[in-house]
Write a protein that holds these residues in place. Structure first.
Motif, PDB file in Angstrom:
ATOM      1  N   SER A 122      15.771   0.184  -0.605  1.00  0.00           N
ATOM      2  CA  SER A 122      15.651  -0.304  -1.991  1.00  0.00           C
ATOM      3  C   SER A 122      14.552  -1.158  -2.421  1.00  0.00           C
ATOM      4  O   SER A 122      13.946  -1.132  -3.259  1.00  0.00           O
ATOM      5  CB  SER A 122      17.051  -1.259  -2.255  1.00  0.00           C
ATOM      6  OG  SER A 122      18.110  -0.213  -2.280  1.00  0.00           O
ATOM      7  N   GLY A 123      14.029  -2.134  -1.425  1.00  0.00           N
ATOM      8  CA  GLY A 123      13.004  -2.891  -1.567  1.00  0.00           C
ATOM      9  C   GLY A 123      12.875  -4.086  -2.377  1.00  0.00           C
ATOM     10  O   GLY A 123      13.985  -4.484  -2.992  1.00  0.00           O
ATOM     11  N   ASP A 147      17.593  -5.653  -4.817  1.00  0.00           N
ATOM     12  CA  ASP A 147      16.894  -6.284  -3.711  1.00  0.00           C
ATOM     13  C   ASP A 147      17.272  -6.440  -2.408  1.00  0.00           C
ATOM     14  O   ASP A 147      18.185  -7.093  -2.463  1.00  0.00           O
ATOM     15  CB  ASP A 147      16.033  -7.451  -4.234  1.00  0.00           C
ATOM     16  CG  ASP A 147      14.697  -7.920  -3.569  1.00  0.00           C
ATOM     17  OD1 ASP A 147      14.910  -7.542  -2.156  1.00  0.00           O
ATOM     18  OD2 ASP A 147      13.782  -8.261  -4.219  1.00  0.00           O
ATOM     19  N   ASP A 148      17.009  -5.505  -1.533  1.00  0.00           N
ATOM     20  CA  ASP A 148      17.636  -5.588  -0.048  1.00  0.00           C
ATOM     21  C   ASP A 148      16.778  -6.489   0.959  1.00  0.00           C
ATOM     22  O   ASP A 148      17.474  -6.380   2.056  1.00  0.00           O
ATOM     23  CB  ASP A 148      17.733  -4.140   0.241  1.00  0.00           C
ATOM     24  CG  ASP A 148      16.803  -3.406   0.450  1.00  0.00           C
ATOM     25  OD1 ASP A 148      15.646  -3.923   0.238  1.00  0.00           O
ATOM     26  OD2 ASP A 148      16.707  -2.205   0.994  1.00  0.00           O
ATOM     27  N   LEU A 179      10.639 -11.349  11.381  1.00  0.00           N
ATOM     28  CA  LEU A 179      10.490 -12.007  10.183  1.00  0.00           C
ATOM     29  C   LEU A 179      11.079 -11.784   9.072  1.00  0.00           C
ATOM     30  O   LEU A 179      11.238 -12.337   8.080  1.00  0.00           O
ATOM     31  CB  LEU A 179       9.138 -12.521  10.087  1.00  0.00           C
ATOM     32  CG  LEU A 179       8.454 -12.998  11.120  1.00  0.00           C
ATOM     33  CD1 LEU A 179       6.968 -13.375  10.634  1.00  0.00           C
ATOM     34  CD2 LEU A 179       9.260 -14.360  11.818  1.00  0.00           C
ATOM     35  N   GLY A 180      11.997 -10.423   9.220  1.00  0.00           N
ATOM     36  CA  GLY A 180      12.758  -9.958   8.081  1.00  0.00           C
ATOM     37  C   GLY A 180      12.870  -8.522   8.188  1.00  0.00           C
ATOM     38  O   GLY A 180      12.580  -7.790   9.123  1.00  0.00           O
ATOM     39  N   TYR A 181      13.720  -8.042   7.137  1.00  0.00           N
ATOM     40  CA  TYR A 181      14.205  -6.693   7.447  1.00  0.00           C
ATOM     41  C   TYR A 181      14.704  -6.387   5.857  1.00  0.00           C
ATOM     42  O   TYR A 181      15.070  -7.250   5.176  1.00  0.00           O
ATOM     43  CB  TYR A 181      15.053  -6.435   8.460  1.00  0.00           C
ATOM     44  CG  TYR A 181      16.558  -7.203   8.135  1.00  0.00           C
ATOM     45  CD1 TYR A 181      17.544  -6.368   7.770  1.00  0.00           C
ATOM     46  CD2 TYR A 181      16.644  -8.431   8.337  1.00  0.00           C
ATOM     47  CE1 TYR A 181      18.920  -6.919   7.474  1.00  0.00           C
ATOM     48  CE2 TYR A 181      17.776  -9.216   8.304  1.00  0.00           C
ATOM     49  CZ  TYR A 181      19.037  -8.593   7.965  1.00  0.00           C
ATOM     50  OH  TYR A 181      20.209  -8.838   7.720  1.00  0.00           O
ATOM     51  N   ASN A 182      15.093  -4.863   5.860  1.00  0.00           N
ATOM     52  CA  ASN A 182      15.834  -4.661   4.717  1.00  0.00           C
ATOM     53  C   ASN A 182      17.386  -4.465   4.826  1.00  0.00           C
ATOM     54  O   ASN A 182      17.574  -3.399   6.117  1.00  0.00           O
ATOM     55  CB  ASN A 182      15.337  -3.146   4.242  1.00  0.00           C
ATOM     56  CG  ASN A 182      13.805  -3.192   3.630  1.00  0.00           C
ATOM     57  OD1 ASN A 182      12.891  -2.954   4.562  1.00  0.00           O
ATOM     58  ND2 ASN A 182      13.814  -3.443   2.531  1.00  0.00           N
ATOM     59  N   ARG A 183      18.314  -5.132   4.174  1.00  0.00           N
ATOM     60  CA  ARG A 183      19.684  -4.893   4.582  1.00  0.00           C
ATOM     61  C   ARG A 183      20.098  -3.476   4.215  1.00  0.00           C
ATOM     62  O   ARG A 183      19.845  -2.966   3.060  1.00  0.00           O
ATOM     63  CB  ARG A 183      20.340  -5.972   3.789  1.00  0.00           C
ATOM     64  CG  ARG A 183      20.035  -7.247   4.188  1.00  0.00           C
ATOM     65  CD  ARG A 183      21.000  -8.377   3.580  1.00  0.00           C
ATOM     66  NE  ARG A 183      22.325  -7.928   4.132  1.00  0.00           N
ATOM     67  CZ  ARG A 183      23.480  -8.608   3.226  1.00  0.00           C
ATOM     68  NH1 ARG A 183      23.194  -9.244   2.130  1.00  0.00           N
ATOM     69  NH2 ARG A 183      24.752  -8.307   3.872  1.00  0.00           N
TER      70      ARG A 183
END
Length: 250
Positions: A122-123, A147-148, A179-183
């Motif tokens: 989704s981004g 926003d994911d 440091l992060g990712y898309n759920r």
């Protein structure tokens, strides 16, 4: 070894410099594909990189064109860039439904991989917009309507859910922090190889004769810091394993 197309992983940046009463703009072009491309080529794969600005005009839109590759990797490139070829967007002429072609190609035996980023799944502000496209049905994860992105500025390490899975190679279970990712959410029947923060990180699924995989964090900075994507030997093991799995080599 696989023939791999990586679409995305490049961007253009504009910065404005203000010096007293004067100002000027500076433009730069950046490619983030280096760590992934280098790792896959070192593992013996044949890699073609299609930068983001070329995707609207050059992304393959038929089974024949996609058939030149064993694996297609989408990384930090939104659905609009694939769907809206200039003929469709600028001249209002019907054209190829390239995401439908990609989904059909996957079911017919192709290998599809999506890697996370601000314009994946989704981004950012849901602008990547893959949730309501044809390829949503051939990924091992479901996508959120909003926003994911999940930013992890202090870093968080992955949890290996399936130790010994062929995708992981010799990466082991002690990984550098991300440091992060898309759920996303795991689809029924998909394999969860690794998770982060309780959400899918590496997931796999089969669709018809083909296979798909996701790595929901980044393959380069900022979500994948240098310690992960350049200094850690497990990086090559994981992405080589993903490519081999979706291409049917293992």
């Amino acid at each position: 070894m696989a023939k791999v197309l990586i679409a995305g992983e490049s961007w253009m940046t504009t910065s404005t410099h203000v010096k007293g009463v004067d100002e000027f703009s500076v433009h730069s072009y950046v490619e983030g594909v280096g760590p992934l491309k280098n790792a896959l080529e070192a593992a013996g794969h044949e890699v073609t990189h299609m930068p983001a600005h070329l995707v609207p005009t050059e992304f393959p839109g038929s089974a024949e064109a996609l058939g030149r590759y064993d694996v297609v990797v989408l990384s930090d490139i939104g659905a609009n860039s694939i769907q809206l070829a200039p003929g469709v967007f600028e001249r209002f002429t019907p054209g190829e439904d390239r995401l439908q072609a990609l989904a059909d190609w996957t079911r017919a035996g192709g290998g599809l991989v999506m890697i996370g980023g601000y314009l994946s799944f989704s981004g950012f502000q849901a602008r990547a917009a893959f949730r309501n496209t044809a390829i949503a049905e051939v990924l091992p994860v479901g996508m959120l309507a909003e926003d994911d992105r999940w930013e992890l500025p202090s870093g968080l390490t992955a949890k290996v859910e399936m130790p010994g899975h062929s995708v992981l190679g010799s990466a082991g279970e002690q990984w550098p922090a991300l440091l992060g990712y898309n759920r996303t959410t795991l689809r029924p029947g998909a394999e969860l190889v690794a998770s982060i923060n309780g959400d899918p990180l590496i997931a796999l699924s089969e669709h018809g004769s083909g296979r798909s995989a996701v790595f929901t964090s980044d393959c380069s900075p900022h979500w994948a810091p240098v310690a992960f994507c350049e200094e850690w030997p497990g990086y090559q093991q994981i992405f080589d394993g993903i490519i081999r799995w979706v291409s049917g080599e293992q």
